[in-house]
Design a protein around this motif. Sequence first.
Motif, PDB file in Angstrom:
ATOM      1  N   VAL A   1     -18.071  84.660  19.755  1.00  0.00           N
ATOM      2  CA  VAL A   1     -19.472  84.877  19.409  1.00  0.00           C
ATOM      3  C   VAL A   1     -19.530  85.632  18.092  1.00  0.00           C
ATOM      4  N   TYR A   2     -20.645  85.463  17.374  1.00  0.00           N
ATOM      5  CA  TYR A   2     -20.805  86.168  16.102  1.00  0.00           C
ATOM      6  C   TYR A   2     -22.274  86.489  15.885  1.00  0.00           C
ATOM      7  N   PHE A   3     -22.540  87.497  15.040  1.00  0.00           N
ATOM      8  CA  PHE A   3     -23.906  87.839  14.675  1.00  0.00           C
ATOM      9  C   PHE A   3     -23.873  88.664  13.393  1.00  0.00           C
ATOM     10  N   THR A   4     -24.980  88.664  12.668  1.00  0.00           N
ATOM     11  CA  THR A   4     -25.092  89.478  11.463  1.00  0.00           C
ATOM     12  C   THR A   4     -25.638  90.850  11.853  1.00  0.00           C
ATOM     13  N   PRO A   5     -24.976  91.918  11.448  1.00  0.00           N
ATOM     14  CA  PRO A   5     -25.481  93.263  11.743  1.00  0.00           C
ATOM     15  C   PRO A   5     -26.596  93.647  10.775  1.00  0.00           C
ATOM     16  N   PHE A   6     -27.323  94.709  11.139  1.00  0.00           N
ATOM     17  CA  PHE A   6     -28.335  95.242  10.237  1.00  0.00           C
ATOM     18  C   PHE A   6     -27.649  96.027   9.115  1.00  0.00           C
ATOM     19  N   GLY A   7     -28.391  96.299   8.056  1.00  0.00           N
ATOM     20  CA  GLY A   7     -27.876  97.161   7.011  1.00  0.00           C
ATOM     21  C   GLY A   7     -27.337  96.443   5.795  1.00  0.00           C
ATOM     22  N   GLN A   8     -27.523  95.120   5.712  1.00  0.00           N
ATOM     23  CA  GLN A   8     -27.101  94.411   4.506  1.00  0.00           C
ATOM     24  C   GLN A   8     -28.337  93.959   3.737  1.00  0.00           C
ATOM     25  N   ASN A   9     -28.159  93.734   2.451  1.00  0.00           N
ATOM     26  CA  ASN A   9     -29.305  93.456   1.586  1.00  0.00           C
ATOM     27  C   ASN A   9     -29.836  92.042   1.728  1.00  0.00           C
ATOM     28  N   GLU A  10     -28.955  91.079   1.990  1.00  0.00           N
ATOM     29  CA  GLU A  10     -29.429  89.709   2.172  1.00  0.00           C
ATOM     30  C   GLU A  10     -30.326  89.634   3.415  1.00  0.00           C
ATOM     31  N   ASP A  11     -31.494  89.012   3.282  1.00  0.00           N
ATOM     32  CA  ASP A  11     -32.458  88.934   4.380  1.00  0.00           C
ATOM     33  C   ASP A  11     -32.123  87.730   5.254  1.00  0.00           C
ATOM     34  N   ILE A  12     -31.115  87.903   6.108  1.00  0.00           N
ATOM     35  CA  ILE A  12     -30.680  86.840   6.995  1.00  0.00           C
ATOM     36  C   ILE A  12     -30.293  87.429   8.339  1.00  0.00           C
TER      37      ILE A  12
ATOM     38  N   SER B   1     -28.234  85.908  11.623  1.00  0.00           N
ATOM     39  CA  SER B   1     -27.436  84.762  12.050  1.00  0.00           C
ATOM     40  C   SER B   1     -26.701  85.112  13.329  1.00  0.00           C
ATOM     41  N   TYR B   2     -26.523  84.118  14.201  1.00  0.00           N
ATOM     42  CA  TYR B   2     -25.833  84.336  15.476  1.00  0.00           C
ATOM     43  C   TYR B   2     -25.320  82.999  15.984  1.00  0.00           C
ATOM     44  N   GLY B   3     -24.359  83.034  16.880  1.00  0.00           N
ATOM     45  CA  GLY B   3     -23.867  81.794  17.451  1.00  0.00           C
ATOM     46  C   GLY B   3     -22.633  82.003  18.299  1.00  0.00           C
TER      47      GLY B   3
END
Length: 244
Positions: free
Chosen positions: A108-119, A121-123
């Motif tokens: 499994v994967y996901f994007t954490p908070f705290g990055q500048n790109e407004d994205i 993502s998960y899966g």
Amino acid sequence: MKFLRLIVFLAFSISVFSAQANTALPKNLNKEDRIRALQILGLGSASKILDNPYPLGGYSGVEIGVSSEFIPVEDLASLGSKTTDKGEYNYYTLTLGKGLYYNIDTHVYFTPFGQNEDIQSYGAQVRWGFYEAHFFPLTLTAMIYGGGANFSNLINVSTLGGDVIATVAMDNVAIYVGAGQVRAIGRFIGGADGITDNQTTVEEDILEGHSVFGINVDIAKMFIALQIDRYNDSIYSGKLGFRF
């Protein structure tokens, strides 16, 4: 002690891979523009292998890592009302893998908070190592995966795909190649603040072939993986991980 080392590893990885720029999405997208944007962002954000595809090894196999992904945006900037962005859409994700049986893994994967790109993502993906050669270090793996991504609350993407991967492992290095197909469905937000040319929210759907090439290098229980995914565009990504 092992948990402390893991926390230090993750903190270092996030600081290394943190995205540095926020990418603007073009507006006034017609149908042709939306299809092209879905090819770039939808397929580009699909699930990645980014490790040795050889099975983790049953109930005890666990993997955790941080990946950095690069989606080229030069073509995206030329769509619709255009933007001035060049280079790549860079963001990072956290991943977790677990061996379920001897030759079946799930990740499994996901994007954490705290990055500048407004994205966001998960899966997830499921891998089955169905063949291992006896006289040559070759393994074959089947993988199915699905996920979603949200870009600036203006493009919502769902992806579903499958690949067959061949891996050759020599000492601490594994080289893998694979091919399959990916379907991407994109929902483009309309309205006064939306990005469609007719100001209505619409969906687009594409199905494309996919090929992948990657290399994984083990360093004790850590590993570094680099990968190129080829759709209509080439997508580059890297990962720093830890197995135990």
